[in-house]
Motif scaffolding. Structure first.
Motif, short mmCIF file in Angstrom:
data_model
loop_
_atom_site.label_atom_id
_atom_site.label_comp_id
_atom_site.label_asym_id
_atom_site.label_seq_id
_atom_site.Cartn_x
_atom_site.Cartn_y
_atom_site.Cartn_z
N ILE A 89 17.04 -13.71 -3.26
CA ILE A 89 15.68 -13.21 -3.28
C ILE A 89 15.57 -12.06 -4.28
CG2 ILE A 89 16.14 -11.66 -1.33
CD1 ILE A 89 13.21 -12.14 -0.46
N ASP A 90 14.52 -12.07 -5.08
CA ASP A 90 14.33 -11.01 -6.06
C ASP A 90 13.62 -9.82 -5.40
OD1 ASP A 90 11.18 -11.30 -6.93
OD2 ASP A 90 12.09 -13.21 -6.36
N SER A 91 13.66 -8.70 -6.08
CA SER A 91 13.14 -7.46 -5.49
C SER A 91 11.63 -7.53 -5.27
CB SER A 91 13.48 -6.27 -6.38
OG SER A 91 12.93 -6.44 -7.68
N GLU A 92 10.90 -8.17 -6.18
CA GLU A 92 9.45 -8.24 -6.00
C GLU A 92 9.08 -9.10 -4.80
OE1 GLU A 92 5.28 -9.31 -8.36
OE2 GLU A 92 7.21 -9.79 -9.29
N THR A 93 9.73 -10.27 -4.68
CA THR A 93 9.45 -11.12 -3.52
C THR A 93 9.81 -10.40 -2.23
OG1 THR A 93 9.86 -13.12 -4.83
CG2 THR A 93 9.96 -13.34 -2.43
N ARG A 94 10.92 -9.66 -2.24
CA ARG A 94 11.32 -8.91 -1.04
C ARG A 94 10.26 -7.87 -0.68
NH1 ARG A 94 15.70 -8.46 1.79
NH2 ARG A 94 16.98 -9.60 0.27
N ARG A 95 9.69 -7.22 -1.68
CA ARG A 95 8.65 -6.22 -1.41
C ARG A 95 7.43 -6.85 -0.76
NH1 ARG A 95 8.20 -4.71 -6.15
NH2 ARG A 95 6.14 -5.47 -6.80
N HIS A 96 7.02 -8.02 -1.28
CA HIS A 96 5.85 -8.69 -0.71
C HIS A 96 6.17 -9.25 0.68
CE1 HIS A 96 4.25 -8.00 -4.56
NE2 HIS A 96 4.72 -9.08 -5.16
N LEU A 97 7.42 -9.67 0.88
CA LEU A 97 7.82 -10.17 2.20
C LEU A 97 7.75 -9.05 3.24
CD1 LEU A 97 9.06 -12.26 4.10
CD2 LEU A 97 11.32 -11.67 3.18
N GLU A 98 8.23 -7.88 2.88
CA GLU A 98 8.15 -6.75 3.82
C GLU A 98 6.70 -6.41 4.13
OE1 GLU A 98 10.57 -5.47 5.44
OE2 GLU A 98 12.09 -6.70 4.41
N ALA A 99 5.83 -6.50 3.11
CA ALA A 99 4.41 -6.23 3.35
C ALA A 99 3.81 -7.27 4.29
CB ALA A 99 3.65 -6.22 2.02
N CYS A 100 4.20 -8.53 4.11
CA CYS A 100 3.67 -9.59 4.97
C CYS A 100 4.12 -9.38 6.42
CB CYS A 100 4.13 -10.94 4.45
SG CYS A 100 3.47 -12.35 5.38
N VAL B 134 -0.53 -14.05 -8.24
CA VAL B 134 -1.92 -13.63 -8.06
C VAL B 134 -2.24 -12.53 -9.07
CG1 VAL B 134 -1.28 -12.00 -6.23
CG2 VAL B 134 -3.66 -12.77 -6.45
N ALA B 135 -3.41 -12.64 -9.67
CA ALA B 135 -3.91 -11.60 -10.56
C ALA B 135 -5.07 -10.90 -9.87
CB ALA B 135 -4.37 -12.20 -11.88
N THR B 136 -5.01 -9.57 -9.83
CA THR B 136 -6.08 -8.74 -9.29
C THR B 136 -6.53 -7.79 -10.39
OG1 THR B 136 -4.71 -6.90 -8.51
CG2 THR B 136 -4.85 -8.86 -7.08
N PRO B 137 -7.59 -7.04 -10.19
CA PRO B 137 -7.99 -6.07 -11.23
C PRO B 137 -6.92 -5.03 -11.52
CG PRO B 137 -9.81 -6.47 -9.72
CD PRO B 137 -8.61 -7.15 -9.13
N ASP B 138 -5.99 -4.83 -10.59
CA ASP B 138 -4.99 -3.78 -10.76
C ASP B 138 -3.64 -4.27 -11.26
OD1 ASP B 138 -6.82 -1.88 -9.75
OD2 ASP B 138 -6.30 -2.47 -7.70
N GLU B 139 -3.26 -5.51 -10.92
CA GLU B 139 -1.89 -5.94 -11.23
C GLU B 139 -1.76 -7.46 -11.10
OE1 GLU B 139 0.60 -4.02 -8.35
OE2 GLU B 139 -0.74 -4.50 -6.70
N VAL B 140 -0.63 -7.95 -11.60
CA VAL B 140 -0.25 -9.36 -11.44
C VAL B 140 1.03 -9.39 -10.61
CG1 VAL B 140 0.51 -11.47 -12.59
CG2 VAL B 140 -1.30 -10.08 -13.61
N LEU B 141 1.00 -10.13 -9.50
CA LEU B 141 2.11 -10.17 -8.55
C LEU B 141 2.61 -11.60 -8.39
CD1 LEU B 141 0.49 -7.92 -5.78
CD2 LEU B 141 2.00 -7.18 -7.64
N SER B 142 3.92 -11.74 -8.12
CA SER B 142 4.51 -13.06 -7.91
C SER B 142 5.44 -13.01 -6.71
CB SER B 142 5.30 -13.52 -9.14
OG SER B 142 4.46 -13.71 -10.25
N ALA B 143 5.56 -14.16 -6.04
CA ALA B 143 6.49 -14.29 -4.92
C ALA B 143 7.11 -15.68 -4.97
CB ALA B 143 5.79 -14.07 -3.59
N ARG B 144 8.42 -15.73 -4.94
CA ARG B 144 9.11 -17.01 -4.95
C ARG B 144 8.95 -17.71 -3.61
NH1 ARG B 144 14.45 -16.66 -5.10
NH2 ARG B 144 14.54 -18.90 -5.42
#
Length: 737
Positions: free
Chosen positions: A368-379, A656-666
């Protein structure tokens, strides 16, 4: 003497004068002695019609050249030396000259045409030997049984090359190719045919030799050979052998042994033949493919590797391809799944000149990459304590899916299901060589609700939400909708159409009846009423609408939502989820119109567009100029549509692209999924669920990936506890798959 004898004698005179350098008188005197034996000079003069006073000098010169001998008697006599002895020195000189000339001769590799013609069998044999001995990887031969002796010694030395041999002209009665021991063990596979074929040889698909055999009616000159150095022509000869001769040849010996990996191939059909054996013991995605070749669209050379996802191959069809997941980044618009064909193929993404096949220890090994892990913790943090407290309205895409399966009659009369799409395609291929029209048998297994309304509604119903389904569900509403959604609100907009849904284990095949009854705002007002429709929407958290494919006037409805519906709402939804669906049929002008309508709606409510990777590519090509912009495509499309969020889903994950950032999750990769049917629709279900619970953008991606993954594993919507458990172990699924 006959006329034929006269002609032969004339040719002999010409040969002696042109090639042995005899004068006319010398030729006549010599022939008189050959034909008449020992003679006096008077007899020679009479037989040759050469003046007697000249005969003495001529005989002396012929004696000096070793052609005649003189008997010193009276009268003086002479006789011709045996021609086999007298011409032996000339033959030796010619042989030495031939050898020297061959050493001096420029190699035929340099002929501009790429093809050299030989008529000398010794020369043909020499080039056959040179070809086999210089092969780096591959030798492919078609050899008449009478010519096996020409190649066996050279084949015995092919210890590092793959060698395949087809022996032709084999008796149909005995199927005997003679002494089996004469074929060296270095030959990997041997087959035979009873038809009469010429000798053909290719090495490394780059050089070849075609040797026309004697006695063929279509050949004017027997025994001529064509040496091919042009790679394109050599490839044609190789395809003749591998695609026309080899499939129809009968194996000599067992070919069922599984090949050892890793292994390299220069023909995709060889790779596929091995795969057809290997996949009887191992799953398709347990193999890694590395290939070198070129992009069929741009011609650019490429080297790529990935996991095998499927393949198409039958010995009797020239079409052959691999489908490989090359693992594109989740944010990339380009598909991670590519098709690979043979050199010269056109209807694939890449044409491969070299393929390496090896078996994976595991199917996917990425952590798991760090970005996906961050979004997983948020979920995990944002997931509600209980599901079902919010509600949603789902419009308008509704069908009846008639679930079917293709079948064929097995020996004995019993029917068997055609489980793989490629097997069905092979059934159709067989009709290409038949005069009979294609006939395919199928049977209906069940009917069930389909379309966006049913798929998303099924997930919400299973998780305990109140959901309102609005679409064409029949007049009256069909049982396929009424029974599974008996606890939900159903509003029909007219007659439902059906889709014949053929479900294979590896993909789906749809035959859809178009619905010519239009859905637009006027129909909604006539069937439901504007105020009544507002009452259905008011108080819900999410309004999901789609698809553009099935609802042609969806953009006009979007405009009406902004101008007619929203002013009537007291507690409007917080989110509108727009699902475009298939968009290849939409013109750039229609897409432009959609941008305007969605941007205007986003001024009054947060709009999220969720599209697949292929739909995103279509939007990019139609709506964005190729100005070298380095921003992610999803962000450029979000701005182009003028919406708050743009989500792109793919097999590898989501962005996902939002007005603030582009995020990805594997996304977890599913090994041997229960089925692939509706995976995209259930990602949409998960995204609608995330919007309903107002999750953050990154957490929404994880939730949507989870819903889709559970469905692919179990072929059903997730239960509440099951969904929580999957998210709790999400990182485990990533690292162990």
């Amino acid at each position: 003497m006959t006329a034929e004898d006269d002609a032969k004698l004339a040719r002999l005179r010409e040969t002696l004068q042109s090639n042995v350098d005899l004068t006319t008188y010398e030729t006549e005197v010599y022939l008189a002695l050959v034909r008449g034996g020992t003679q006096t000079m008077t007899d020679v003069a009479e037989a040759s019609e050469v003046p007697k006073q000249r005969v003495y000098d001529i005989v002396d010169r012929l004696r000096e050249r070793g052609l005649v001998e003189v008997i010193d008697d009276y009268p003086q006599k002479a006789y011709a030396v045996d021609p086999s002895e007298s011409f032996s020195s000339i033959r030796d000189q010619l042989s030495q000259a031939e050898t020297y000339l061959e050493d001096l001769h420029d190699t035929v590799e340099k002929v501009e045409s790429g093809v050299a013609l030989f008529k000398s069998e010794s020369t043909i044999r020499r080039y056959i030997s040179d070809l086999v001995q210089s092969a780096e990887r591959d030798v492919f031969l078609l050899v008449p049984v009478s010519r096996l002796g020409v190649v066996v010694d050279d084949l015995a030395a092919c210890t590092d090359q793959q060698v395949r041999l087809v022996v032709s002209n084999v008796s149909t009665e005995s199927n005997d190719i003679g002494d089996g021991a004469s074929i060296p063990d270095t030959v990997d596979k041997v087959r035979f045919v009873s038809t009469r074929e010429d000798f053909a040889l290719t090495t490394d698909r780059r050089r070849g030799l075609y040797w026309v055999q004697e006695g063929y009616e279509h050949v004017d000159d027997d025994g001529q050979g064509y040496y091919v150095t042009n790679p394109s022509l050599a490839l044609v000869l190789d395809r003749f052998l591998s695609e026309s001769i080899w499939p129809l040849a009968t194996p000599l010996g067992d070919e069922t042994e599984l090949p050892a990996l890793p292994k390299e191939y220069i023909r995709i059909r060889d790779c596929l033949a091995d795969l057809s054996s290997l996949t009887t013991a191992y799953s398709v995605d347990s193999f890694e493919v590395r290939f070198e070749g070129y992009d069929t669209e741009t011609g650019e050379k490429v080297t790529r590797r990935g996991t095998l996802t499927s393949y198409y191959y039958t010995e009797y069809d020239i079409r052959a391809s691999l489908t490989v997941n090359v693992g594109a980044d989740a944010a990339s618009v380009d598909s991670s799944v590519v098709t690979v064909g043979d050199t010269g193929a056109r209807n694939v993404d890449y044409a491969a000149s070299r393929i390496e096949l090896r078996q994976n220890g595991t199917t996917h090994t990425s952590e798991i990459d760090s970005e996906t892990r961050r979004h997983l913790e948020a979920c995990r943090t944002e997931l509600p304590d209980s599901f079902g407290d919010a509600s949603a309205v789902l419009c308008f895409d509704a069908f009846i899916d008639r679930m079917r399966e293709f079948i064929h009659r097995a020996p004995g009369g019993d029917y068997e299901r055609i489980r793989k799409f490629d097997a069905f395609r092979e059934e159709l291929v067989r009709y290409e060589t038949s005069d009979a029209p294609p006939r395919v048998e199928w049977r209906e297994t069940r009917t069930e609700p389909g379309g966006l309304v049913a798929h998303v509604g099924g997930v919400f119903d299973e998780l305990g939400y109140d959901v309102t389904l609005i679409g064409r569900m029949g007049d009256p509403i069909r049982p396929e909708f009424a029974h599974p959604f008996q606890n939900q609100t159903l509003v029909t907009l007219g007659q439902v159409t059906s889709t014949d849904y053929v479900w294979f284990e590896d993909r789906k095949f749809l035959l859809t009846e178009p619905n010519f009854d239009r859905i637009n705002w006027q129909v909604i007002e006539d069937r439901i009423g504007a105020s009544e429709f507002a009452g259905l929407v008011d108080g819900n958290t999410v309004l999901s609408i789609g698809s553009w494919y099935s609802t042609a006037e969806l953009v006009d409805i979007v405009d009406a939502f902004r101008t007619e519906l929203w002013p009537r709402l007291e507690a409007p939804p917080k989110h509108v989820h727009f699902v475009p669906g298939e968009v290849t049929h939409l013109s750039p002008a229609e897409l432009e119109r959609g941008c305007e309508a969605l941007a205007a709606l986003d001024d009054v409510v947060t709009v999220t567009i969720t599209a697949s990777r292929s739909q995103t590519r279509r939007f990019r090509d139609a709506l964005l100029d190729d100005g070298g912009d380095t921003e992610p495509t999803v962000e450029r499309l979000r701005r182009r549509f003028g919406v708050s969020r743009y989500v792109m889903q793919s097999q590898n994950g989501a962005t996902v692209a939002t007005p603030d950032e582009v995020l990805s999750a594997r996304a977890p990769q599913v090994v041997d999924p229960h089925q692939l049917r509706n995976a995209e629709e259930h990602f949409l279900s998960g995204m609608t669920l995330a919007l309903t619970e107002d999750l953050s953008p990154g957490a929404s991606l994880v939730l949507a990936n989870s819903v889709a993954s559970i469905f692919m594993r179990h072929n059903r919507a997730p239960e509440p506890a099951e969904l929580r458990s999957f998210i709790a172990e999400y990182d485990t699924y990533l690292s162990n798959t």
